[in-house]
Design a protein around this motif. Structure first.
Motif, PDB file in Angstrom:
ATOM      1  N   GLY A 112     -13.107  -9.610  -6.111  1.00 22.76           N
ATOM      2  CA  GLY A 112     -12.889  -8.638  -7.283  1.00 22.76           C
ATOM      3  C   GLY A 112     -11.626  -8.190  -7.323  1.00 22.76           C
ATOM      4  N   ILE A 113     -11.386  -7.237  -8.050  1.00 23.40           N
ATOM      5  CA  ILE A 113      -9.983  -6.753  -8.473  1.00 23.40           C
ATOM      6  C   ILE A 113      -9.733  -5.222  -8.000  1.00 23.40           C
ATOM      7  CG2 ILE A 113     -10.040  -8.248 -10.351  1.00 23.40           C
ATOM      8  CD1 ILE A 113     -10.477  -5.731 -12.152  1.00 23.40           C
ATOM      9  N   MET A 114      -8.659  -4.794  -7.881  1.00 27.15           N
ATOM     10  CA  MET A 114      -8.238  -3.491  -8.101  1.00 27.15           C
ATOM     11  C   MET A 114      -8.134  -2.693  -9.621  1.00 27.15           C
ATOM     12  SD  MET A 114      -4.716  -1.450  -6.606  1.00 27.15           S
ATOM     13  CE  MET A 114      -3.793  -1.921  -7.937  1.00 27.15           C
ATOM     14  N   SER A 115      -8.730  -1.925  -9.775  1.00 26.82           N
ATOM     15  CA  SER A 115      -8.866  -1.166 -11.007  1.00 26.82           C
ATOM     16  C   SER A 115      -7.521  -0.526 -11.142  1.00 26.82           C
ATOM     17  CB  SER A 115      -9.893  -0.035 -11.141  1.00 26.82           C
ATOM     18  OG  SER A 115      -9.819   0.473 -12.534  1.00 26.82           O
ATOM     19  N   ALA A 116      -7.279  -0.816 -12.623  1.00 28.19           N
ATOM     20  CA  ALA A 116      -6.017  -0.100 -13.355  1.00 28.19           C
ATOM     21  C   ALA A 116      -6.460   0.990 -14.169  1.00 28.19           C
ATOM     22  CB  ALA A 116      -5.210  -1.110 -13.801  1.00 28.19           C
TER      23      ALA A 116
END
Length: 162
Positions: A112-116
């Motif tokens: 997954g990703i880290m939300s910005a």
């Protein structure tokens, strides 16, 4: 008027009034100094009460006040890599440490990703005998990649099992 022109008008008023970002944020209120700075630099929107206070502070028209509340085109004029030395160093830091950060996120959280978007940012001066340092803390919600719906009984991919 384009949003970039409004940003320039705000920066002109900041210079002419010899205002600091800290004093601007205190006057507008309601959000962190970094959020208010980001909004006034054209990358976030201001809620109506803060837009009203900003318009009063900078002598903006009603239309310009409304523009502060509109969803912006973020990073519209970004150059990659950036040409400003400070922005280039952030770019360089991500090029050097980004792969490590990516691997850490995947090992700790899964694919997954880290939300910005669901994101917090804080910065402060950190005194140091060898020369003051810039402490930056970024905190973003983990967003797992969503795969096609698994068949019954098949494991869902995304979050790392703890």
């Amino acid at each position: 008027m384009k949003r970039t022109e409004l940003t320039e008008k705000i920066l002109d008023a900041k210079r002419d009034g010899e205002l600091s970002w800290k004093s601007i944020a205190e006057t507008i209120g309601g959000y962190s100094q970094l959020y208010i700075m980001t909004a006034l630099l054209g990358q976030m929107r201001l809620p109506p009460p803060q837009a009203r206070k900003a318009a009063e502070l900078f002598g903006l028209s009603a239309a310009e006040e409304k523009m502060l509340g509109e969803v912006p085109y973020r990073a519209e004029q970004s150059l990659v890599p950036p040409t400003d030395p400070t922005l280039y160093r952030f770019h360089e830091a991500m090029m050097v440490f980004g792969p490590t950060m990516k691997e850490y996120i995947h090992e700790e959280f899964g694919d997954g990703i880290m939300s910005a978007i669901d994101f917090d940012l804080s910065m402060e001066r950190e005194p140091n005998e060898a020369g003051d340092r810039v402490r930056i803390v970024m905190s973003g919600k983990f967003l797992p990649y969503r795969y096609h719906q698994p068949e019954e009984g098949a494991p869902a991919l995304g979050y790392k099992e703890k």
